[in-house]
Design a protein around this motif. Structure first.
Motif, PDB file in Angstrom:
ATOM      1  N   HIS A 613       1.000  -1.192  -0.005  1.00 33.17           N
ATOM      2  CA  HIS A 613       0.014   0.026  -0.043  1.00 33.17           C
ATOM      3  C   HIS A 613       0.887   1.411   0.132  1.00 33.17           C
ATOM      4  O   HIS A 613       0.603   2.245  -0.720  1.00 33.17           O
ATOM      5  N   PRO A 618      -2.664   2.081  -3.319  1.00 33.87           N
ATOM      6  CA  PRO A 618      -3.881   1.221  -2.958  1.00 33.87           C
ATOM      7  C   PRO A 618      -4.550   0.633  -4.024  1.00 33.87           C
ATOM      8  O   PRO A 618      -5.463  -0.193  -4.207  1.00 33.87           O
ATOM      9  N   THR A 619      -4.242   1.192  -5.258  1.00 29.44           N
ATOM     10  CA  THR A 619      -4.883   0.891  -6.528  1.00 29.44           C
ATOM     11  C   THR A 619      -3.988  -0.250  -7.382  1.00 29.44           C
ATOM     12  O   THR A 619      -4.372  -0.843  -8.363  1.00 29.44           O
ATOM     13  N   LYS A 645     -13.660  -2.201   6.842  1.00 29.38           N
ATOM     14  CA  LYS A 645     -13.002  -1.300   6.451  1.00 29.38           C
ATOM     15  C   LYS A 645     -12.009  -1.418   5.245  1.00 29.38           C
ATOM     16  O   LYS A 645     -11.841  -0.815   4.292  1.00 29.38           O
ATOM     17  N   ASP A 648     -14.270  -2.329   2.129  1.00 28.30           N
ATOM     18  CA  ASP A 648     -14.848  -0.940   1.529  1.00 28.30           C
ATOM     19  C   ASP A 648     -13.778  -0.131   0.633  1.00 28.30           C
ATOM     20  O   ASP A 648     -14.079   0.072  -0.621  1.00 28.30           O
ATOM     21  N   ASP A 649     -12.625  -0.131   1.064  1.00 27.49           N
ATOM     22  CA  ASP A 649     -11.577   0.580   0.615  1.00 27.49           C
ATOM     23  C   ASP A 649     -10.979  -0.075  -0.646  1.00 27.49           C
ATOM     24  O   ASP A 649     -10.960   0.254  -1.770  1.00 27.49           O
ATOM     25  N   THR A 650     -11.043  -1.590  -0.373  1.00 24.58           N
ATOM     26  CA  THR A 650     -10.443  -2.409  -1.673  1.00 24.58           C
ATOM     27  C   THR A 650     -11.333  -2.569  -2.824  1.00 24.58           C
ATOM     28  O   THR A 650     -11.051  -2.512  -3.889  1.00 24.58           O
ATOM     29  N   PHE A 653     -11.659   0.546  -5.030  1.00 24.17           N
ATOM     30  CA  PHE A 653     -10.430   0.782  -5.966  1.00 24.17           C
ATOM     31  C   PHE A 653     -10.641  -0.266  -6.964  1.00 24.17           C
ATOM     32  O   PHE A 653     -10.273  -0.094  -8.341  1.00 24.17           O
TER      33      PHE A 653
END
Length: 907
Positions: A613, A618-619, A645, A648-650, A653
């Motif tokens: 990361h 993150p992408t 968490k 949701d973030d992953t 992206f």
């Protein structure tokens, strides 16, 4: 002369004048004629033994061919049994060692060394197979100190042949396994084995193992004493020989056991796979079974039998190891550098070798050394076994004199220390290893290349065939790596260099491959020039990538993954920028989750996710992949909010970078929906899973396992919001597809069947639900084992059906067992354990056990609040039932307080 025996006058005169050493037969007759019972008072024999040892080894006996060796009488075996035979051998060994130590203290190290060496020879070859003298060897003497000469004694004690040694027995040499006689077993003696047990996985025996008799004897006695002592922890600094002692013990006492199994325990979460392999050997489980199911089966089996030995090598985490110990009457040996084992095992401290043992080890490895040279070398090396063996190998391989070696040792030791690169390994070992690698660099660059590459792998066996994958298309390998890349074209050349490494004492070699001690690895890594470290590590990583086992969800490749995982973790993929290594790391993390090693997978995934990361962003494709692994590992541990968490973030992206319909995006969405349901957010879970299912059907087809998995979980979501008819309809359809695509007994099929039974129960079809659940539970027990989480979930569901059907006694019996298993497997705070506890409390209340029900439900509610929060549906359900218990007990104020809190939360 009243005994009817006499002493020859000429011989008596020679002995009294000091010109002749008396034989034991002569002394026996003399003692009896003096009115002493030789059988009751054995001091005469001990005194004679001590004198003959010193006399023989001093060289004074060289011109006197008639001096007898120390002998063990035949009648000890035939008339008094094998216990006395073992005791006689033990006493002889102890006597020799005591004499050697006394002589060393007064400066006679030359005599002391030879005497101690003889004591080791006696111990290593003294006892006979099965507690009986070897057939066909009757009447031969134990020639420990020289040839036997006759003695002109007219008469001897009753039971002895006059003037003959035919009543004595030679002790056979011990072969490679080591076993014990019944009598010797009790005393911890070393014995010759009759063969290895059928269930056997142990590291190869060190043919040059020397000394450590006191530790081995003490270890055997303590293990046999029973109770808590059946778990022994060998603790000491790195390089003192803890592992070698454990290996030697297993081989020496092999026939005392029916099962002997070696387990690499540096990472406790990888122990389960090794227990699974043991279970396969025992016929209890199959390759491909879930570790979390197989390990409890194996442990339960061992608890119910005797004559087994498990060796957990290099365990560093006592808390992590505790769950893998079977308990029961078998034996466990743990080796560790760490402290804190007292609560789990009896601790045996292992220090450096005694000086006389260190000298003997050096001379066993390098017979040209004299006593003074070996003494000086042992002093310089601090009596550290690993350094001693390595130095002896260097001397023998390079024809270096001791003086030259000591000068080199001092020079290199100073260089190592001045650069501050000793780490946690001992100074003598660092200098000794540096000498050997310097020599290899000059004489065999292929061997140096092998050492340097293998220094980045785990201290587990590295198959030699793996090295052939170092072939590089880049053309930038030079020096020792270039030599290795060229040599792999000829397997013979590589194996020749492996043999040289073995002779130098830098690695041990077996049919499984070569293995470097972790301290040697650390030293070699620090010795690599700074400008070559990255290149060597890159070669090691490329070798690992070439070993890619394949799909981590395919049980047929799990054995290959088990071999690769320790080396993958050692190669620190978190710091790698190689895309192929990242791919292997992600797949390996998913494999660990499939095996039930959620903690190991979480730690590995967390490390990778944090690093990638920060470096790749993150992408990045692999950051998102490892994010999915981390989220699932957290979900499996019941850490739903932390998993949310990451999900949701992953997912955000992944949708942006790969698109909504990419299979990896859909897997993230599917996992996220499951996690939402675990958080009690049922409508959000339903909506997300419904969308995911539609996309799966379009992208992968209606019969793809991922599509069916999504359909199965959507049906569960429908059930949670009360749409039981729709849930049942979807579950019936999905179950039919599962059976057609994957078969009746596939774990996914059985999950679907259990979920359908829950729908039936919710619709009031209790008997249908019970029959389907009983069938599903039986299949899960057969396929997955008693303690697999899926099996426990199925059992818990059946107990709920029994409860709803009014079969409280049957439900109670099941729930007591289920809760105990859940707590052992997942811990008291896991949501599945809490659900089982709440079910048991409800059943206890129905049976009138309100006091216990209240205590259990209060504890469960407290844990639910801590784990899931006050507003989670499972917390509220538990609180509602606690209100019923309070009311039944007349505790109305407590009931009103809980009710008010419930009302507040539901509004």
């Amino acid at each position: 002369m009243r005994l009817g025996r006499s002493l020859p006058r000429a011989t008596l005169g020679e002995v009294l004048a000091g010109r002749r050493f008396p034989s034991k037969a002569f002394l026996l007759t003399f003692v009896e004629l003096c009115g002493i019972d030789p059988a009751r008072d054995r001091r005469w024999e001990k005194a004679w033994n001590r004198l003959v040892v010193i006399y023989k080894f001093s060289g004074a006996a060289e011109a006197e061919s008639e001096v007898e060796p120390v002998l063990l009488p035949e009648e000890t075996i035939t008339s008094q049994g094998t216990d006395d035979w073992a005791r006689a051998v033990r006493e002889a060994v102890e006597e020799l060692r005591t004499i050697g130590e006394e002589l060393a203290q007064i400066g006679r190290r030359d005599l002391a060394g030879r005497i101690v060496s003889t004591s080791l020879s006696l111990q290593n070859g003294a006892l006979t197979a099965g507690g009986r003298p070897v057939a066909g060897d009757r009447g031969k003497p134990i020639e420990l100190l020289g040839d036997v000469a006759g003695e002109d004694v007219a008469d001897t004690a009753p039971g002895h042949d006059s003037g003959s040694s035919s009543g004595l027995r030679r002790l056979p040499r011990q072969s490679a396994g080591g076993s014990e006689t019944p009598g010797a077993a009790e005393s911890g003696e070393v014995i010759e084995e009759g063969g290895l047990p059928a269930i056997w996985r142990m590291e190869p025996r060190n043919p040059d193992f020397t000394g450590r008799d006191a530790v081995l004897v003490s270890l055997r006695r303590r293990l046999q004493s029973g109770g808590a002592a059946v778990v022994q922890a060998l603790r000491g600094l790195g390089g003192v020989g803890k592992t070698q002692i454990a290996i030697e013990y297993a081989h020496r006492f092999a026939t005392a056991y029916d099962v002997v199994w070696w387990i690499s325990a540096e990472d406790s979460s990888l122990i389960g796979e090794q227990l699974l392999t043991l279970g396969v050997e025992l016929g209890l489980v199959k390759h491909g079974d879930d570790v979390s199911a197989a390990a409890p089966v194996v442990k339960a089996h061992l608890r119910g039998r005797e004559r087994w030995l498990l060796v957990f090598d290099n365990a560093e985490d006592s808390a992590g190891l505790r769950e893998w110990l079977p308990g029961g009457p078998g034996h466990v040996i743990i080796t560790s550098r760490a402290s804190g084992w007292e609560h789990l095992a009896a601790v045996v401290s292992v220090d450096v070798m005694a000086r006389v043992e260190a000298v003997a080890l050096l001379r066993n490895h390098h017979s040209d050394l004299d006593e003074d040279e070996a003494e000086e070398l042992a002093h310089a090396l601090g009596d550290l076994p690993l350094a001693l063996a390595q130095a002896a190998g260097f001397l023998a391989e390079t024809a270096t004199s001791v003086n030259e070696y000591l000068h080199l040792l001092a020079d290199h030791s100073g260089a190592v220390l001045s650069e501050g690169r000793t780490g946690d390994y001992p100074r003598p070992l660092a200098a000794a290893v540096e000498l050997s690698t310097t020599q290899l660099a000059a004489t065999d660059p292929v061997a140096l290349g092998i050492l340097r590459v293998c220094a980045f792998f785990a201290p587990d066996a590295i198959p030699v065939r793996w090295l052939s994958n170092i072939r590089s298309q880049r053309g930038d390998l030079d020096g020792e790596l270039g030599a290795l890349a060229t040599a792999v074209e000829s397997p013979v050349a590589v194996r020749r260099s492996v043999g040289i490494i073995n002779r130098f004492g830098l690695a041990t070699v077996s049919r499984d491959g070569l293995r470097l001690h972790r301290l040697v690895q650390s030293i070699i890594r620090h010795q690599i020039p700074a400008d070559r470290v990255d290149l060597v590590q890159k070669c090691a990583r490329e070798i690992l990538v070439s070993l890619d086992p394949g799909d981590p969800e395919d049980p047929s490749v799990w054995p290959q993954w088990a071999a690769v995982i320790p080396h993958l973790m050692a190669l620190d993929p978190a710091t790698a920028d190689d895309q192929n290594l990242k791919r292997i790391a992600c797949a390996g993390t998913w494999y660990l989750i499939e095996q039930g090693a959620s903690e190991t997978s979480r730690r590995l995934a967390e490390d990778l996710y944090r690093s990638w990361h920060a470096t790749a962003g993150p992408t990045d494709f692999y950051t998102m992949w490892i994010g999915r692994c981390l989220a699932r590992a957290l979900r499996e541990q019941g850490r739903y909010e932390k998993a949310r968490k990451i999900y949701d973030d992953t997912l955000l992206f992944s949708r942006r970078e790969l698109g909504d319909d990419h299979p990896d995006t859909l897997r993230l969405a599917h996992g996220c929906a499951i996690n939402l349901r675990m958080l009690g957010r049922y409508y959000e879970a339903r909506d997300l899973q419904k969308d995911t299912l539609g996309r799966y059907r379009t992208t992968l087809g209606v019969d793809h396992p991922h599509t069916l998995h999504s359909a199965n979980h959507l049906a569960v979501d429908l059930s949670e919001i009360g749409e039981f008819d729709r849930a049942r309809e979807l579950h019936e359809q999905t179950l039919s597809q599962y059976r057609r695509v994957l078969g009746e007994d596939h774990p996914d099929t059985l999950r679907s069947a259990n979920n359908l039974a829950v729908d039936m129960r919710n619709l009031g079809q209790h008997e249908q639900a019970r029959r389907l659940q009983e069938d599903t539970l039986a299949r899960r027990r057969r396929v997955l084992g008693e303690d697999h989480p899926y099996t426990l979930y199925s059992a818990n569901s059946l107990s709920e059906t029994l409860y709803i059907s009014g079969r409280y006694e049957s439900a109670w019996q099941m729930q007591e067992d289920i809760l105990g298993r859940y707590v052992r497997l997942l811990g008291e705070g896991h949501p599945d354990s809490l659900r089982a506890a709440r079910n048991l409390a409800e059943t206890l209340h129905q049976l009138g056990h309100d006091d216990r029900a209240r205590e259990l439900q209060e504890n469960t509610l407290t844990r639910y609040r801590s784990v899931l929060g006050d507003g989670h549906p499972e917390t509220l359900r538990t609180a509602a039932h606690l209100v019923k218990i309070f009311t039944a007990l007349g505790l109305h104020d407590e009931a009103r307080e809980i009710s008010a809190r419930l009302l507040e939360r539901t509004n």
